[in-house]
Design an enzyme around this catalytic site. Structure first.
Site, PDB file in Angstrom:
ATOM      1  N   PHE A  79       0.832  -1.201   0.000  1.00 16.27           N
ATOM      2  CA  PHE A  79       0.000   0.000   0.000  1.00 16.27           C
ATOM      3  C   PHE A  79       0.870   1.256   0.000  1.00 16.27           C
ATOM      4  O   PHE A  79       1.803   1.381   0.798  1.00 16.27           O
ATOM      5  CB  PHE A  79      -0.878   0.040   1.256  1.00 16.27           C
ATOM      6  CG  PHE A  79      -1.895  -1.044   1.342  1.00 16.27           C
ATOM      7  CD1 PHE A  79      -3.159  -0.888   0.794  1.00 16.27           C
ATOM      8  CD2 PHE A  79      -1.594  -2.241   1.988  1.00 16.27           C
ATOM      9  CE1 PHE A  79      -4.105  -1.897   0.889  1.00 16.27           C
ATOM     10  CE2 PHE A  79      -2.531  -3.253   2.088  1.00 16.27           C
ATOM     11  CZ  PHE A  79      -3.786  -3.092   1.542  1.00 16.27           C
ATOM     12  N   ASP A  80       0.536   2.196  -0.886  1.00 16.60           N
ATOM     13  CA  ASP A  80       1.008   3.559  -0.718  1.00 16.60           C
ATOM     14  C   ASP A  80       0.334   4.110   0.552  1.00 16.60           C
ATOM     15  O   ASP A  80      -0.598   3.491   1.082  1.00 16.60           O
ATOM     16  CB  ASP A  80       0.622   4.388  -1.947  1.00 16.60           C
ATOM     17  CG  ASP A  80       0.989   5.848  -1.816  1.00 16.60           C
ATOM     18  OD1 ASP A  80       2.140   6.136  -1.461  1.00 16.60           O
ATOM     19  OD2 ASP A  80       0.114   6.697  -2.035  1.00 16.60           O
ATOM     20  N   MET A  81       0.785   5.256   1.029  1.00 19.08           N
ATOM     21  CA  MET A  81       0.187   5.801   2.249  1.00 19.08           C
ATOM     22  C   MET A  81      -0.648   7.048   1.973  1.00 19.08           C
ATOM     23  O   MET A  81      -1.871   7.035   2.094  1.00 19.08           O
ATOM     24  CB  MET A  81       1.262   6.125   3.290  1.00 19.08           C
ATOM     25  CG  MET A  81       0.679   6.564   4.630  1.00 19.08           C
ATOM     26  SD  MET A  81       1.927   6.945   5.890  1.00 19.08           S
ATOM     27  CE  MET A  81       2.573   8.514   5.261  1.00 19.08           C
TER      28      MET A  81
END
Length: 248
Positions: free
Chosen positions: A18-20
């Site tokens: 996941f990107d944040m």
């Protein structure tokens, strides 16, 4: 919006990456508010596409690209410094970054299926850790790869390949969840299947200014990022994956 761009069989998924910012948390809107306040202070043009163009990049890359966007005749580095200061002011006041819809559900789904959870963000490790702790999901994350661990930022694939290496899982057993075009390109270059969950900030204001953009970004979003799948939110992505039993 629900798009499936490539339907081909792949091996069972063992890692969610996941990107944040703008993906797990509603920090895209927070960041754009800081962009806008900096634009007011320094009187430069700001549009939604400036945010979409810059998001997902490392701090060094953002500063470099701002010089391209506004030209070298202005001190865009000072503008960027103001953006960062305003962002920290907003964060200090609100003390939240707010989980996006579906975060809890997709994390729980991953845990039920024995899938590892990685966060791969261009932010510093301290900031990623602080945001995860702020929203109470740090214990759900198996590993973090951050901007201070890699030499090249997105759209370079280094950060995602590093996440796979640290997890001990091959790229074709992973999936990347991203909100930015730079992140989707990085996933594609890494050979990892990608899910795009766009971060919509288009209801926020734009402004003209004494210092206009020197690069035309008006067609930036005419072409969708080359993701394999696109969903409204992470909950929709989770439900789709559940039906597929983690095979795509």
């Amino acid at each position: 919006m629900l798009r499936f761009l490539k339907e081909k069989k792949m091996d069972k998924i063992e890692l969610f990456i996941f990107d944040m910012d703008g993906l797990l948390f509603d920090t895209g809107r927070l960041a754009y508010r800081a962009y806008y306040r900096s634009a007011e202070k320094h009187d430069f043009e700001i549009t939604h596409n400036v945010y979409y163009y810059l998001t997902g990049r490392t701090e060094a890359d953002i500063r470099e690209e701002m010089a391209v966007l506004y030209g070298t005749d202005v001190d865009s580095s000072e503008w960027r410094r103001s953006m960062n200061e305003f962002k920290e002011e907003i964060l200090a006041k609100e003390q939240r970054v707010f989980k996006k819809k579906g975060v809890r559900e997709i994390f729980q789904f991953a845990q039920e299926q024995g899938v590892k959870i990685a966060v791969a963000s261009s932010n510093s490790r301290d900031k990623v850790k602080a945001y995860l702790e702020m929203e109470g999901i740090q214990e759900d994350v198996d590993l973090m790869v951050t901007g201070d661990q890699v030499s090249k930022g997105k759209p370079d694939p280094e950060i995602f390949l590093t996440a796979c290496k640290e997890a001990g899982i091959a790229p074709d057993h992973a999936v990347v969840f991203e909100d930015s075009a730079a992140g989707i390109e990085a996933a594609s270059r890494a050979g990892i299947r990608s899910f795009l969950i766009e971060d919509d900030i288009t209801d926020l204001p734009t402004r003209k200014g004494q210092y206009p953009l020197q690069k035309d970004l008006s067609h930036l979003r005419d072409r969708p990022a080359p993701a394999d799948y696109q969903f409204h939110d992470l909950l929709q992505a989770r439900n789709y994956l559940a039906k597929k039993e983690l095979y795509l």
